[in-house]
Design a protein around this motif. Structure first.
Motif, PDB file in Angstrom:
ATOM      1  N   ILE A 185       0.827  -1.208   0.000  1.00  0.00           N
ATOM      2  CA  ILE A 185       0.000   0.000   0.000  1.00  0.00           C
ATOM      3  C   ILE A 185       0.859   1.255   0.000  1.00  0.00           C
ATOM      4  O   ILE A 185       0.679   2.166  -0.809  1.00  0.00           O
ATOM      5  N   ASP A 186       1.804   1.323   0.931  1.00  0.00           N
ATOM      6  CA  ASP A 186       2.658   2.510   1.065  1.00  0.00           C
ATOM      7  C   ASP A 186       3.968   2.096   1.715  1.00  0.00           C
ATOM      8  O   ASP A 186       4.032   1.944   2.936  1.00  0.00           O
ATOM      9  N   PRO A 187       5.038   1.880   0.940  1.00  0.00           N
ATOM     10  CA  PRO A 187       6.307   1.425   1.514  1.00  0.00           C
ATOM     11  C   PRO A 187       6.881   2.377   2.548  1.00  0.00           C
ATOM     12  O   PRO A 187       7.589   1.941   3.462  1.00  0.00           O
ATOM     13  N   THR A 188       6.568   3.664   2.430  1.00  0.00           N
ATOM     14  CA  THR A 188       7.152   4.647   3.344  1.00  0.00           C
ATOM     15  C   THR A 188       6.553   4.551   4.740  1.00  0.00           C
ATOM     16  O   THR A 188       7.257   4.668   5.741  1.00  0.00           O
ATOM     17  N   HIS A 189       5.246   4.328   4.826  1.00  0.00           N
ATOM     18  CA  HIS A 189       4.562   4.335   6.114  1.00  0.00           C
ATOM     19  C   HIS A 189       4.054   2.956   6.531  1.00  0.00           C
ATOM     20  O   HIS A 189       3.148   2.852   7.362  1.00  0.00           O
ATOM     21  N   ALA A 190       4.587   1.894   5.968  1.00  0.00           N
ATOM     22  CA  ALA A 190       4.118   0.546   6.284  1.00  0.00           C
ATOM     23  C   ALA A 190       4.434   0.194   7.737  1.00  0.00           C
ATOM     24  O   ALA A 190       5.482   0.580   8.266  1.00  0.00           O
ATOM     25  N   PRO A 191       3.526  -0.537   8.412  1.00  0.00           N
ATOM     26  CA  PRO A 191       3.805  -0.970   9.791  1.00  0.00           C
ATOM     27  C   PRO A 191       5.019  -1.882   9.845  1.00  0.00           C
ATOM     28  O   PRO A 191       5.339  -2.582   8.886  1.00  0.00           O
ATOM     29  N   ARG A 192       5.701  -1.872  10.968  1.00  0.00           N
ATOM     30  CA  ARG A 192       6.887  -2.717  11.150  1.00  0.00           C
ATOM     31  C   ARG A 192       6.469  -4.186  11.240  1.00  0.00           C
ATOM     32  O   ARG A 192       5.284  -4.500  11.407  1.00  0.00           O
ATOM     33  N   LEU A 193       7.442  -5.067  11.130  1.00  0.00           N
ATOM     34  CA  LEU A 193       7.181  -6.497  11.276  1.00  0.00           C
ATOM     35  C   LEU A 193       6.926  -6.787  12.751  1.00  0.00           C
ATOM     36  O   LEU A 193       7.840  -6.803  13.571  1.00  0.00           O
ATOM     37  N   HIS A 194       5.673  -7.015  13.083  1.00  0.00           N
ATOM     38  CA  HIS A 194       5.273  -7.120  14.483  1.00  0.00           C
ATOM     39  C   HIS A 194       3.989  -7.936  14.560  1.00  0.00           C
ATOM     40  O   HIS A 194       3.152  -7.890  13.647  1.00  0.00           O
ATOM     41  N   MET A 195       3.815  -8.682  15.638  1.00  0.00           N
ATOM     42  CA  MET A 195       2.623  -9.511  15.826  1.00  0.00           C
ATOM     43  C   MET A 195       1.531  -8.653  16.456  1.00  0.00           C
ATOM     44  O   MET A 195       1.341  -8.635  17.664  1.00  0.00           O
ATOM     45  N   PHE A 196       0.798  -7.922  15.622  1.00  0.00           N
ATOM     46  CA  PHE A 196      -0.274  -7.066  16.113  1.00  0.00           C
ATOM     47  C   PHE A 196      -1.460  -7.914  16.569  1.00  0.00           C
ATOM     48  O   PHE A 196      -1.776  -8.949  15.980  1.00  0.00           O
ATOM     49  N   ALA A 197      -2.120  -7.460  17.638  1.00  0.00           N
ATOM     50  CA  ALA A 197      -3.345  -8.088  18.139  1.00  0.00           C
ATOM     51  C   ALA A 197      -3.140  -9.560  18.459  1.00  0.00           C
ATOM     52  O   ALA A 197      -4.030 -10.379  18.252  1.00  0.00           O
ATOM     53  N   TRP A 198      -1.977  -9.912  18.994  1.00  0.00           N
ATOM     54  CA  TRP A 198      -1.692 -11.301  19.344  1.00  0.00           C
ATOM     55  C   TRP A 198      -2.710 -11.814  20.364  1.00  0.00           C
ATOM     56  O   TRP A 198      -3.141 -12.960  20.319  1.00  0.00           O
ATOM     57  N   ASN A 199      -3.103 -10.971  21.296  1.00  0.00           N
ATOM     58  CA  ASN A 199      -4.171 -11.257  22.250  1.00  0.00           C
ATOM     59  C   ASN A 199      -4.648  -9.906  22.786  1.00  0.00           C
ATOM     60  O   ASN A 199      -4.332  -8.864  22.196  1.00  0.00           O
ATOM     61  N   VAL A 200      -5.406  -9.902  23.864  1.00  0.00           N
ATOM     62  CA  VAL A 200      -5.897  -8.623  24.388  1.00  0.00           C
ATOM     63  C   VAL A 200      -4.845  -7.914  25.225  1.00  0.00           C
ATOM     64  O   VAL A 200      -5.075  -6.784  25.675  1.00  0.00           O
TER      65      VAL A 200
END
Length: 535
Positions: A98-113
């Motif tokens: 979508i946007d290489p400049t503002h892409a989210p980092r490699l991270h496990m988002f929403a892994w749990n609450v």
């Protein structure tokens, strides 16, 4: 006498690196194959080290070979397959698209609450036992919560046996803990988790007491069923509250304990006097937790060879066997499995999982999580996916969003309650159709409901990241619209189309009508009638 020349591996797996052992470079390597642990190669970190050592990329001292041992005979890159299982890698690649400049980092988002907060101050010592932390009445009340909310989907403890141990434990004159204390502490901790939005100090004390007991029994050559049960509770609790790496390590330890206790064998080992149904369910829970935690993180799972255990027997009001029915399709996504590496095999597996209908919310989310993982693998394997399958994926996604909102409203913090809505947002953006974009609003509302129910840094981060991805997608669409608008504004047509002069006597009147103001009214425009119009 001829000397044997040992082949030196160009890169070692992470396990051998940590233990400072010589790695054979295979998949799995000889050390991991012998120990039964997961074998994972971190090529990205190696590339960074090579760049740093040489000053610029492309000049590594020991560059990896063009074809590694992680590729099978058909040239399937197993590392890519592992990453394709990972939701974190999918989100990262989506953001870069979508946007290489503002892409989210490699991270496990929403892994749990998210974590349950700090333990807080307590006057109890480190050697406190379950009877020091809670009363017998509290233990009974918390176990009721556990069997009402957790046991229907994670059924591996006999209720009567546990209540018998409760009576026996509080009547005992000795305060010395035994192995079953870890089970009591784990059940009580789950009772707090599924009945209170924030953790009391007693919940953290119970978890610490259980951890000390379980770690003391790690040296047992033949762990008891009580120890394995305590580890299943610990791994499941960590999946719902802890960071991904901690949960993965616990699930791997659990699998090794299952092997040491020989619970994967139908009639062998020291625990044959235990109820066979409980043995089967403990083994099924260990496989389920380790497989899905490993796949979510894009890491290798622990595979126990020579399993002969039978599947558990279904019970009325018990949905655990339905959860275990998802295991074959889950394990087929292992990177070492070449039968589902191509698009046809994955589409067949996806259709089989979609054919199943679940009634309870946690299993609906588990099914959707598996479907989304197969979809991620399918995107890597083939450029085109059947529109019918995409429609069925979106239908299940809508059902899962309703289930997530239902669970958030009644304090059921199963680990998929935040993860599935977040992955649905990313999947809808990746599909990028009118139907998938129409589901985005519902997905964002479900994620917002989870954030309101469990206002933690993890849930806030997940909602903010999903909002960012949607906003970047809209920005890209707006840029595309501006480009198209500039094309239309700079060179307006003078006739029906390219190659048809406006002065043509046969089409002049028609072109004036078509390219007038009426042409801009696209709502009532019939493209088929226009294309089939006879001059």
């Amino acid at each position: 006498m001829s000397a044997t020349i040992r082949k030196r591996s160009r890169i070692a797996c992470t396990s051998c690196q940590l233990r400072k052992r010589k790695c054979s470079g295979e998949q799995p390597c000889s050390n991991c194959a012998q120990s039964g642990s997961g074998c994972y190669y971190d090529f990205q970190s190696r590339k960074k080290k090579d760049v740093k050592a040489n000053g610029k990329p492309g000049l590594a001292i020991n560059p990896p070979p063009k074809r590694t041992n992680l590729q099978d005979d058909q040239g399937v890159d197993r590392i890519s397959s592992v990453e394709a299982n990972s939701g974190a890698a999918f989100v990262r690649k989506l953001g870069l698209t979508i946007d290489p400049t503002h892409a989210p980092r490699l991270h496990m988002f929403a892994w749990n609450v998210g974590p349950r907060g700090s333990p807080g101050s307590t006057c109890l010592g480190a050697d406190a036992t379950v009877v020091d932390i809670i009363s017998q009445a509290e233990m009974v009340a918390l176990s009721t919560v556990y069997f009402d909310r957790v046991d229907p989907c994670y059924s591996f403890i006999d209720r009567e046996t546990l209540l018998h141990h409760v009576d026996k434990r509080w009547l005992s004159t000795s305060n010395a803990p035994d192995a079953y204390d870890a089970v009591l502490c784990g059940v009580a901790a789950f009772g707090f988790l599924f009945s209170r939005r924030s953790a009391p100090a007693a919940e953290h004390q119970l978890l610490e007491a259980a951890r000390l007991i379980l770690e003391q029994h790690l040296s047992d050559e033949t762990p008891s069923v009580a120890v394995v049960t305590g580890w299943v509770l610990r791994a499941a609790y960590l999946r719902m509250t802890a960071t991904p790496h901690i949960a993965w390590m616990a699930s791997c330890s659990l699998m090794h304990l299952v092997e040491a206790a020989v619970l994967m064998q139908q009639s062998l080992g020291p625990n044959t006097n235990t109820d066979p149904e409980i043995r089967r369910r403990l083994f099924g829970m260990a496989r389920h937790l380790n497989t899905w935690i490993s796949f979510d993180l894009g890491r290798s799972r622990v595979v126990l060879q020579g399993s002969t255990t039978l599947p558990p027997t279904p019970r009325t009001g018990d949905y655990t066997t339905e959860l275990f029915h998802l295991l074959p399709a889950s394990e087929s996504l292992d990177p070492t499995n070449t039968t589902t590496a191509d698009g046809s095999g994955l589409e067949a597996s996806l259709a089989d999982v979609l054919d199943v209908v679940h009634a309870v919310a946690p299993l609906i989310l588990a099914q959707c999580n598996l479907v989304l993982c197969i979809y991620r693998r399918l995107r890597v394997a083939t450029p085109t996916i059947s529109p019918g399958l995409l429609d069925r994926i979106l239908t299940l996604a809508g059902k899962s969003l309703a289930a997530a909102r239902e669970m958030a409203a009644v304090s059921n913090p199963w680990h998929q309650i935040a993860n599935v809505p977040f992955q649905i947002v990313c999947t809808c953006l990746a599909i990028d159709s009118r139907a998938s974009l129409a589901l985005l609003g519902e997905a964002m509302r479900a994620l917002h409901a989870v954030r309101d129910a469990y206002d933690t840094p993890v849930t806030r981060e997940a909602y903010s990241t999903a909002y960012l991805l949607v906003r970047l997608h809209r920005h890209r669409r707006e840029e595309d619209t501006r480009v198209l608008a500039s094309v239309l504004e700079n060179d307006p047509p003078t006739g029906l189309g390219v190659g048809i002069p406006a002065s043509d006597p046969e089409t002049h009147g028609l072109s004036d009508a078509l390219w007038g103001e009426e042409w801009l009214d696209l709502q009532n425009f019939d493209l088929d009638e226009f294309l089939n119009f006879s001059m």
